[in-house]
Design an enzyme around this catalytic site. Structure first.
Site, PDB file in Angstrom:
ATOM      1  N   SER A  30      50.174  55.550  33.784  1.00  0.00           N
ATOM      2  CA  SER A  30      49.708  54.732  34.911  1.00  0.00           C
ATOM      3  C   SER A  30      49.162  55.599  36.049  1.00  0.00           C
ATOM      4  O   SER A  30      48.720  55.085  37.064  1.00  0.00           O
ATOM      5  CB  SER A  30      50.853  53.861  35.441  1.00  0.00           C
ATOM      6  OG  SER A  30      51.973  54.662  35.759  1.00  0.00           O
ATOM      7  N   ASN A 117      62.882  53.361  38.214  1.00  0.00           N
ATOM      8  CA  ASN A 117      62.850  51.892  38.337  1.00  0.00           C
ATOM      9  C   ASN A 117      63.036  51.435  39.785  1.00  0.00           C
ATOM     10  O   ASN A 117      62.311  50.565  40.266  1.00  0.00           O
ATOM     11  CB  ASN A 117      63.920  51.273  37.434  1.00  0.00           C
ATOM     12  CG  ASN A 117      63.662  51.563  35.967  1.00  0.00           C
ATOM     13  OD1 ASN A 117      62.608  52.115  35.629  1.00  0.00           O
ATOM     14  ND2 ASN A 117      64.591  51.218  35.096  1.00  0.00           N
ATOM     15  N   THR A 162      31.805  13.370  54.731  1.00  0.00           N
ATOM     16  CA  THR A 162      32.799  13.126  53.680  1.00  0.00           C
ATOM     17  C   THR A 162      31.976  12.809  52.442  1.00  0.00           C
ATOM     18  O   THR A 162      30.905  12.196  52.548  1.00  0.00           O
ATOM     19  CB  THR A 162      33.748  11.950  54.010  1.00  0.00           C
ATOM     20  OG1 THR A 162      32.972  10.773  54.191  1.00  0.00           O
ATOM     21  CG2 THR A 162      34.556  12.202  55.275  1.00  0.00           C
ATOM     22  N   HIS A 163      32.447  13.228  51.300  1.00  0.00           N
ATOM     23  CA  HIS A 163      31.693  13.039  50.036  1.00  0.00           C
ATOM     24  C   HIS A 163      30.281  13.610  50.145  1.00  0.00           C
ATOM     25  O   HIS A 163      29.355  13.095  49.519  1.00  0.00           O
ATOM     26  CB  HIS A 163      31.629  11.558  49.645  1.00  0.00           C
ATOM     27  CG  HIS A 163      32.943  10.866  49.745  1.00  0.00           C
ATOM     28  ND1 HIS A 163      33.901  10.926  48.761  1.00  0.00           N
ATOM     29  CD2 HIS A 163      33.490  10.124  50.748  1.00  0.00           C
ATOM     30  CE1 HIS A 163      34.962  10.239  49.141  1.00  0.00           C
ATOM     31  NE2 HIS A 163      34.745   9.744  50.347  1.00  0.00           N
ATOM     32  N   SER A 284      14.943  39.008  47.496  1.00  0.00           N
ATOM     33  CA  SER A 284      14.763  38.886  46.054  1.00  0.00           C
ATOM     34  C   SER A 284      13.771  39.943  45.613  1.00  0.00           C
ATOM     35  O   SER A 284      12.846  40.285  46.348  1.00  0.00           O
ATOM     36  CB  SER A 284      14.235  37.496  45.731  1.00  0.00           C
ATOM     37  OG  SER A 284      13.549  37.512  44.495  1.00  0.00           O
ATOM     38  N   LYS A 290      12.421  35.101  50.125  1.00  0.00           N
ATOM     39  CA  LYS A 290      13.849  34.793  50.077  1.00  0.00           C
ATOM     40  C   LYS A 290      14.708  35.631  51.013  1.00  0.00           C
ATOM     41  O   LYS A 290      14.473  36.819  51.207  1.00  0.00           O
ATOM     42  CB  LYS A 290      14.370  35.018  48.655  1.00  0.00           C
ATOM     43  CG  LYS A 290      13.698  34.144  47.638  1.00  0.00           C
ATOM     44  CD  LYS A 290      14.324  32.794  47.559  1.00  0.00           C
ATOM     45  CE  LYS A 290      15.476  32.862  46.577  1.00  0.00           C
ATOM     46  NZ  LYS A 290      16.049  31.552  46.380  1.00  0.00           N
ATOM     47  N   ASN A 292      18.795  35.694  50.953  1.00  0.00           N
ATOM     48  CA  ASN A 292      19.937  35.074  50.284  1.00  0.00           C
ATOM     49  C   ASN A 292      21.263  35.395  50.971  1.00  0.00           C
ATOM     50  O   ASN A 292      21.492  36.547  51.342  1.00  0.00           O
ATOM     51  CB  ASN A 292      20.011  35.553  48.836  1.00  0.00           C
ATOM     52  CG  ASN A 292      18.748  35.210  48.066  1.00  0.00           C
ATOM     53  OD1 ASN A 292      18.120  34.188  48.323  1.00  0.00           O
ATOM     54  ND2 ASN A 292      18.378  36.074  47.127  1.00  0.00           N
ATOM     55  N   GLU A 297      28.305  34.151  49.112  1.00  0.00           N
ATOM     56  CA  GLU A 297      28.317  33.824  47.680  1.00  0.00           C
ATOM     57  C   GLU A 297      29.284  34.735  46.915  1.00  0.00           C
ATOM     58  O   GLU A 297      30.062  34.285  46.073  1.00  0.00           O
ATOM     59  CB  GLU A 297      26.911  33.949  47.090  1.00  0.00           C
ATOM     60  CG  GLU A 297      26.004  32.817  47.524  1.00  0.00           C
ATOM     61  CD  GLU A 297      24.565  32.988  47.050  1.00  0.00           C
ATOM     62  OE1 GLU A 297      24.316  33.768  46.124  1.00  0.00           O
ATOM     63  OE2 GLU A 297      23.689  32.324  47.626  1.00  0.00           O
ATOM     64  N   TYR A 324      64.827  46.004  34.258  1.00  0.00           N
ATOM     65  CA  TYR A 324      63.462  46.545  34.245  1.00  0.00           C
ATOM     66  C   TYR A 324      62.875  46.570  32.834  1.00  0.00           C
ATOM     67  O   TYR A 324      63.551  46.910  31.865  1.00  0.00           O
ATOM     68  CB  TYR A 324      63.452  47.982  34.807  1.00  0.00           C
ATOM     69  CG  TYR A 324      62.061  48.598  34.738  1.00  0.00           C
ATOM     70  CD1 TYR A 324      61.148  48.390  35.770  1.00  0.00           C
ATOM     71  CD2 TYR A 324      61.646  49.326  33.624  1.00  0.00           C
ATOM     72  CE1 TYR A 324      59.859  48.917  35.695  1.00  0.00           C
ATOM     73  CE2 TYR A 324      60.363  49.854  33.546  1.00  0.00           C
ATOM     74  CZ  TYR A 324      59.473  49.639  34.590  1.00  0.00           C
ATOM     75  OH  TYR A 324      58.214  50.144  34.512  1.00  0.00           O
ATOM     76  N   GLN A 329      54.860  47.743  34.861  1.00  0.00           N
ATOM     77  CA  GLN A 329      53.820  48.710  35.232  1.00  0.00           C
ATOM     78  C   GLN A 329      52.469  48.006  35.418  1.00  0.00           C
ATOM     79  O   GLN A 329      51.600  48.488  36.137  1.00  0.00           O
ATOM     80  CB  GLN A 329      53.722  49.786  34.147  1.00  0.00           C
ATOM     81  CG  GLN A 329      52.740  50.884  34.454  1.00  0.00           C
ATOM     82  CD  GLN A 329      52.961  52.093  33.557  1.00  0.00           C
ATOM     83  OE1 GLN A 329      53.967  52.806  33.692  1.00  0.00           O
ATOM     84  NE2 GLN A 329      52.062  52.322  32.627  1.00  0.00           N
ATOM     85  N   LYS A 332      50.551  46.632  39.028  1.00  0.00           N
ATOM     86  CA  LYS A 332      49.847  47.368  40.085  1.00  0.00           C
ATOM     87  C   LYS A 332      48.375  47.039  40.222  1.00  0.00           C
ATOM     88  O   LYS A 332      47.888  46.778  41.319  1.00  0.00           O
ATOM     89  CB  LYS A 332      50.035  48.869  39.874  1.00  0.00           C
ATOM     90  CG  LYS A 332      51.447  49.254  40.221  1.00  0.00           C
ATOM     91  CD  LYS A 332      51.813  50.631  39.809  1.00  0.00           C
ATOM     92  CE  LYS A 332      53.312  50.702  39.692  1.00  0.00           C
ATOM     93  NZ  LYS A 332      53.869  49.844  38.604  1.00  0.00           N
TER      94      LYS A 332
HETATM   95  N1  ARG Z   1      55.274  53.754  35.957  1.00  0.00           N
HETATM   96  C1  ARG Z   1      56.417  52.881  35.915  1.00  0.00           C
HETATM   97  C2  ARG Z   1      56.070  51.526  36.546  1.00  0.00           C
HETATM   98  O1  ARG Z   1      55.042  51.442  37.086  1.00  0.00           O
HETATM   99  C3  ARG Z   1      57.539  53.499  36.675  1.00  0.00           C
HETATM  100  C4  ARG Z   1      58.899  53.083  36.197  1.00  0.00           C
HETATM  101  C5  ARG Z   1      59.096  53.539  34.817  1.00  0.00           C
HETATM  102  N2  ARG Z   1      60.418  53.354  34.384  1.00  0.00           N
HETATM  103  C6  ARG Z   1      60.733  53.470  33.100  1.00  0.00           C
HETATM  104  N3  ARG Z   1      61.964  53.300  32.814  1.00  0.00           N
HETATM  105  N4  ARG Z   1      59.846  53.661  32.173  1.00  0.00           N
HETATM  106  O2  ARG Z   1      56.792  50.587  36.465  1.00  0.00           O
END
Ligand code: ARG
Length: 464
Positions: A30, A117, A162-163, A284, A290, A292, A297, A324, A329, A332
């Site tokens: 990650s 964790n 309205t509408h 455009s 144009k 825009n 949007e 956990y 993970q 995020k």
């Molecule tokens: N990268 C993990 C997360 O985002 C951190 C915690 C990982 N804990 C584990 N026991 N693998 O949640």
């Protein structure tokens, strides 16, 4: 086998007889998105180390080494010199490994009484708390810009719909204040959500707490948390605070999207109620005429991704047994993208609100075209003693005549109007004007210019 970090740097390698494949490594890592949490990870680690030293769990020297190492890591990250390694999976292990390189055993002691964790849960809460504070500030700026626009146009009349059909005349100031109310509730939701974000998971360790004599209140205080999470299993596993934030964010974007839809319609040359400053629009590549409204949007479009992130997180959570699981993970990227989308959108809208120019003549002309004062005529008859349903019927007949003739109610003569009800007298013409119509709705929440000004005062007071 070795009990040290393997050459792949995996902290748990002594337990394993073969390395993971490159694909699995990439799949489970990650670091390329969670490195964004680095400053919060370091802040959390420093608070944890301070507590460990205070409780005599690590020595003063180790504490000083950790502080020194972290200062250097911070500098390396800030200058872009820090080397993030996929092999080290995530932000936590990358920083811990570098700390150990820099200060030796003190770095290895930092993780005492802690797990990734509770560490990651803490990082996300710190990140989200800061994001909520930014968003609250931006909601305030947007509301101020809309209040200023409302003040300039407390008396500017446009048709209310309205509408999508002309309903009754309203003031543009009143219309802007509707959004001020929506964004005000969004702001309340952010403030409320912040309370539940602002609690400390650290101390929960992997899931069951720790055998070390920790002082969680001290860590909470250092990090500015209002409370500690009261159950270790809950602390490491639930992400309801992030879901709640995404729900509040989805409502912010929903309000932004409604406003965008109106801006787009109003800016269409067919309607021509407003213009938006050039810096928020594009042309455009083929049609030279144009201009825009790209920003509204896109904001309307980006609402979809924020709604999607809310559903992602709800779905992520729903199947997880305590405590956990690695599923978490995946919290995020949706959370980061929600924060980025809402933050950028609000910043642009606060600026764009000041770049809206109102075409009062076009608004007025539209309000004069749709029998917008028909309800005023009905109310007039009720005040003269006619039951409302009968008044409604009489006015409906009058509107029908106007439709046939292609004129507005105010164009009929007194005699013509009296054909629909003998209760109509000369004072009717004040009632049928746009100004008379809006001024008559003079109560809290009504569209009368008086009330718009009073509402503006109220909001300004709130915002100071
Ligand atoms: N990268 C993990 C997360 O985002 C951190 C915690 C990982 N804990 C584990 N026991 N693998 O949640």
């Amino acid at each position: 086998m070795t009990t040290q970090l393997s050459k792949k740097g995996e902290a748990w390698s002594a337990r394993f007889s073969e390395p993971v494949s490159d694909l699995v490594k990439r799949y489970t890592a990650s670091v390329f998105f969670d490195k964004r949490l680095a400053q919060f990870d370091i802040e959390g680690s420093l608070a944890h180390a301070d507590m460990l030293a205070q409780q005599g769990i690590i020595s003063r020297e180790d504490h000083a080494d950790i502080q020194r190492g972290m200062a250097q890591i911070q500098a390396e990250i800030a200058s872009g010199q820090f080397e993030w390694l996929l092999d080290l999976e995530d932000v936590h292990l990358n920083i811990e490994k570098r700390l150990t390189e820099l200060v030796g055993d003190a770095g290895k002691r930092l993780h005492t009484g802690r797990s990734r964790n509770d560490q990651v849960a803490t990082d996300i809460r710190l990140f989200l708390r800061a994001a909520i504070d930014d968003i609250s500030g931006l909601l305030r700026e947007l509301r101020l810009a809309l209040v200023d626009l409302a003040e300039q146009h407390a008396e500017t009349i446009l048709p209310g719909f309205t509408h999508m059909q002309v309903a009754q005349p309203i003031t543009f100031g009143h219309h802007m204040l509707a959004y001020v109310e929506m964004f005000g509730r969004d702001s309340e939701r952010m403030t409320d959500c912040r309370k539940r974000v602002n609690r400390l998971p650290l101390g929960a360790a992997a899931l069951a707490g720790t055998t070390f004599p920790i002082d969680r209140e001290r860590v909470a205080q250092t990090l500015g948390f209002e409370d500690v999470c009261r159950n270790s299993l809950d602390a490491v596993s639930d992400r309801d605070f992030a879901i709640e934030f995404c729900a509040a964010a989805a409502l912010v974007m929903t309000h932004i999207s409604r406003m965008s839809e109106e801006l787009v319609i109003w800016m269409s040359p067919r309607v021509g109620f407003i213009d938006i400053a050039d810096r928020f629009c594009t042309g455009s590549s083929i049609m030279p005429q144009k201009k825009n409204p790209d920003v509204p949007e896109l904001a309307r479009g980006k609402t979809g991704r924020v709604n999607g992130h809310l559903i992602s997180l709800l779905t992520l959570m729903k199947g997880q047994p305590l405590a956990y699981n690695k599923d978490n993970q995946e919290d995020k990227e949706p959370l980061f993208d929600t924060v980025d989308t809402v933050t950028d959108t609000l910043r642009i809208f606060a600026d764009m609100a000041r770049g809206i120019s109102v075409k009062a003549d076009a608004m007025r002309a539209a309000a004069l075209q749709g029998y917008a004062t028909a309800t005023d005529l009905a109310d007039y008859l009720v005040k003269k003693g006619l039951p409302f349903r009968d008044a409604h019927e009489a006015v409906a007949r009058a509107v029908r005549t106007c439709v046939d003739r292609g004129c507005d109610l105010g164009d009929l003569s007194l005699d013509e109007l009296r054909a629909f009800s003998p209760l109509i007298e000369n004072d009717i013409f004040g009632v049928l004007t746009l100004e008379g119509s809006v001024a008559a709705r003079d109560h809290i929440g009504g569209t009368a210019p008086n009330q718009v000004r009073a509402a503006i005062q109220r909001v300004r007071k709130q915002l100071t």
